[in-house]
Scaffold this motif. Sequence first.
Motif, PDB file in Angstrom:
ATOM      1  N   ASP A 198       0.835  -1.106  -0.240  1.00  0.00           N
ATOM      2  CA  ASP A 198      -0.181  -0.163  -0.003  1.00  0.00           C
ATOM      3  C   ASP A 198       1.101   1.250  -0.396  1.00  0.00           C
ATOM      4  N   HIS A 199       2.253   1.078   0.461  1.00  0.00           N
ATOM      5  CA  HIS A 199       3.020   1.976   0.491  1.00  0.00           C
ATOM      6  C   HIS A 199       4.615   2.010   0.147  1.00  0.00           C
ATOM      7  N   VAL A 200       4.955   2.251   0.090  1.00  0.00           N
ATOM      8  CA  VAL A 200       6.340   2.426  -1.076  1.00  0.00           C
ATOM      9  C   VAL A 200       7.418   2.858   0.283  1.00  0.00           C
ATOM     10  N   TYR A 201       8.707   2.650   1.175  1.00  0.00           N
ATOM     11  CA  TYR A 201      10.541   3.325   1.360  1.00  0.00           C
ATOM     12  C   TYR A 201      11.127   3.309   0.920  1.00  0.00           C
ATOM     13  N   ILE A 202      12.308   3.197   0.105  1.00  0.00           N
ATOM     14  CA  ILE A 202      12.795   3.588  -1.061  1.00  0.00           C
ATOM     15  C   ILE A 202      14.900   3.986   0.084  1.00  0.00           C
ATOM     16  N   LEU A 203      15.114   2.963   0.666  1.00  0.00           N
ATOM     17  CA  LEU A 203      16.728   3.275   1.444  1.00  0.00           C
ATOM     18  C   LEU A 203      18.166   3.982  -0.250  1.00  0.00           C
ATOM     19  N   ILE A 209      14.550   7.991   0.836  1.00  0.00           N
ATOM     20  CA  ILE A 209      15.104   8.300  -0.314  1.00  0.00           C
ATOM     21  C   ILE A 209      13.580   9.424  -1.076  1.00  0.00           C
ATOM     22  N   PHE A 210      12.673   8.296  -0.571  1.00  0.00           N
ATOM     23  CA  PHE A 210      11.346   8.413  -1.606  1.00  0.00           C
ATOM     24  C   PHE A 210      10.739   7.307  -0.423  1.00  0.00           C
ATOM     25  N   ASN A 211       9.297   7.909  -0.207  1.00  0.00           N
ATOM     26  CA  ASN A 211       7.692   7.642   1.235  1.00  0.00           C
ATOM     27  C   ASN A 211       7.110   7.967   0.243  1.00  0.00           C
ATOM     28  N   PHE A 217       4.845   4.054  -7.394  1.00  0.00           N
ATOM     29  CA  PHE A 217       5.776   3.625  -7.561  1.00  0.00           C
ATOM     30  C   PHE A 217       5.717   3.376  -9.063  1.00  0.00           C
ATOM     31  N   ASN A 218       6.313   4.735  -9.238  1.00  0.00           N
ATOM     32  CA  ASN A 218       5.430   4.359 -11.094  1.00  0.00           C
ATOM     33  C   ASN A 218       7.874   4.158 -11.702  1.00  0.00           C
ATOM     34  N   GLN A 219       7.701   3.626 -12.777  1.00  0.00           N
ATOM     35  CA  GLN A 219       9.103   3.680 -13.317  1.00  0.00           C
ATOM     36  C   GLN A 219       9.338   4.239 -13.270  1.00  0.00           C
ATOM     37  N   ASP A 220       8.813   5.696 -13.924  1.00  0.00           N
ATOM     38  CA  ASP A 220       9.846   6.753 -12.848  1.00  0.00           C
ATOM     39  C   ASP A 220      10.392   6.870 -12.067  1.00  0.00           C
ATOM     40  N   VAL A 221       9.260   6.425 -10.986  1.00  0.00           N
ATOM     41  CA  VAL A 221      10.361   6.106 -10.222  1.00  0.00           C
ATOM     42  C   VAL A 221      11.116   5.675  -9.222  1.00  0.00           C
TER      43      VAL A 221
END
Length: 230
Positions: A198-203, A209-211, A217-221
């Motif tokens: 449901d929610h995405v975090y990127i470390l 660096i992304f929340n 959370f698409n291809q660009d991200v």
Amino acid sequence: MLEVRDVHAYYGESHILHGVSLDVKKGSVSALLGRNGMGKTTTLHSIMGFVPPKQGTITLNGTGIQGKPSYQISKAGVGLVPQGRRIFSNLTVKENLTTTHRPIPGGWDLERIYDMFPRLKERHTSMGGNLSGGEQQMLSIGRALMTNPDILLLDEPSEGLSPLMVREVIKIIKRLKEDGLPMLLVEQNLSMAADLADHVYILNKGKVIFNGPSEEFNQDVRNEFLSLSS
């Protein structure tokens, strides 16, 4: 449900997490993504108390759990499906499951585990070390559920599995989500994570660096934050 705020964690003198903050809401799945070595497993280990934070807070259902021993955190309601499965190879399937059982009324027990994982029922007398990789992953998930957690942490549940078994693991996680069990998922399989979360975090290097919601959370991200050249 689970709130991680400004967590800093170290391995010895090495500063691994630099102010990580994230949330897992009731009944939802949050995915924690990133390239290898960016602090994803350390985040889970900090929540579980294996790597106690030097700074920051971790609360579950409004109660602080940071700094507590891992067995107390488990009793507080945090279940872990570790990377590499870590089942007890010298115990039977049934023994692996019953060793961790923390009974509660209406909670997970052997009958309910065997209903979700019929293969484990078929192999209940087999030693853990004699199971296939997929069967071991089922057992690892079942063992964590037998603690009757309020939240489940999953560290790379698809790692080393065949495409067929990955699809089976996805079905299992979706069923748990439908049952309302909150989960924090660390996963390298981006399609799987996007399907479940449901929610995405990127470390990256121990920092978020992304929340954002999974819809963002698409291809660009993915290209910006997860490509090998970034």
